[in-house]
Scaffold this active site. Structure first.
Site, PDB file in Angstrom:
ATOM      1  N   HIS A  37       0.830  -1.205   0.000  1.00 12.27           N
ATOM      2  CA  HIS A  37       0.000   0.000   0.000  1.00 12.27           C
ATOM      3  C   HIS A  37       0.869   1.262   0.000  1.00 12.27           C
ATOM      4  CE1 HIS A  37      -3.590   2.393   1.019  1.00 12.27           C
ATOM      5  NE2 HIS A  37      -2.747   3.099   1.742  1.00 12.27           N
ATOM      6  N   GLU A  38       1.802   1.325   0.931  1.00 10.20           N
ATOM      7  CA  GLU A  38       2.646   2.520   1.038  1.00 10.20           C
ATOM      8  C   GLU A  38       3.580   2.652  -0.157  1.00 10.20           C
ATOM      9  OE1 GLU A  38       1.978   4.806   3.079  1.00 10.20           O
ATOM     10  OE2 GLU A  38       0.603   3.618   4.286  1.00 10.20           O
ATOM     11  N   HIS A  41       1.824   4.665  -2.888  1.00 12.87           N
ATOM     12  CA  HIS A  41       1.930   6.119  -2.702  1.00 12.87           C
ATOM     13  C   HIS A  41       3.340   6.603  -3.060  1.00 12.87           C
ATOM     14  CE1 HIS A  41      -1.941   6.278  -0.774  1.00 12.87           C
ATOM     15  NE2 HIS A  41      -1.553   5.544   0.252  1.00 12.87           N
TER      16      HIS A  41
END
Length: 163
Positions: A37-38, A41
């Site tokens: 997920h990170e 980004h």
């Protein structure tokens, strides 16, 4: 009183071992999910040339990691989550660091801000689709090879050619 200090039985030891394996498995899967997920980004921010101060798996005090020219990559103490600290985010800029407006998230057009925002969940969705696809491929291959091994074990193959 002495009953409290008795040794554990085999069944209790198995139950505690199962709980520990489940807990560590949960933390491992959660860490992978947070990393993916990170990373979504982080990757989009880097592609769009937005300055990234920190890429962290976990919260709290830094346990270990390394620092490049502008980004601090770290593993932190509390493993339930993570974050990417970008330039131009509210509260992300330190007072002593000069803000480069050209590389700040706040100075970007809406579509770039939106792309950085949805990149995390998009990576999670993409990863789940890939894992599901790999599981289905493994099940399909297992379905193909079990009947072949059954035929060989039963010597049906040899009976067909012996006649």
């Amino acid at each position: 009183i002495l009953a409290r200090y008795r040794s554990f039985t085999t069944r209790e030891e198995e139950a505690m071992t199962t709980v520990l394996y489940s807990l560590f498995g949960f933390l491992f899967i959660l860490s992978i999910s947070v990393f993916v997920h990170e990373f979504g980004h982080f990757a989009i921010a880097k592609i769009l040339n937005i300055k990234v101060y920190t890429f962290s798996i976990g919260f709290g005090r830094r346990l270990f990691g390394f620092k490049t020219k502008e980004t601090d990559y770290r593993i932190s103490l509390i493993p339930f989550g993570g974050y990417v600290k970008l330039s131009g985010e509210e509260g992300a800029d330190d007072k002593e660091k000069p803000i480069d407006q050209a590389r700040s998230l706040s100075s970007r057009p809406f579509w770039q801000k939106f792309a950085v925002l949805v990149a995390g969940i998009t990576m999670n969705l993409l990863t789940s689709v890939i894992v599901l696809f790999l599981i289905l491929i493994c099940l399909f291959l297992q379905f193909l090879f079990i009947p072949v091994s059954f035929i060989i074990k039963q010597r049906v193959f040899y009976r067909w050619f012996a006649q």
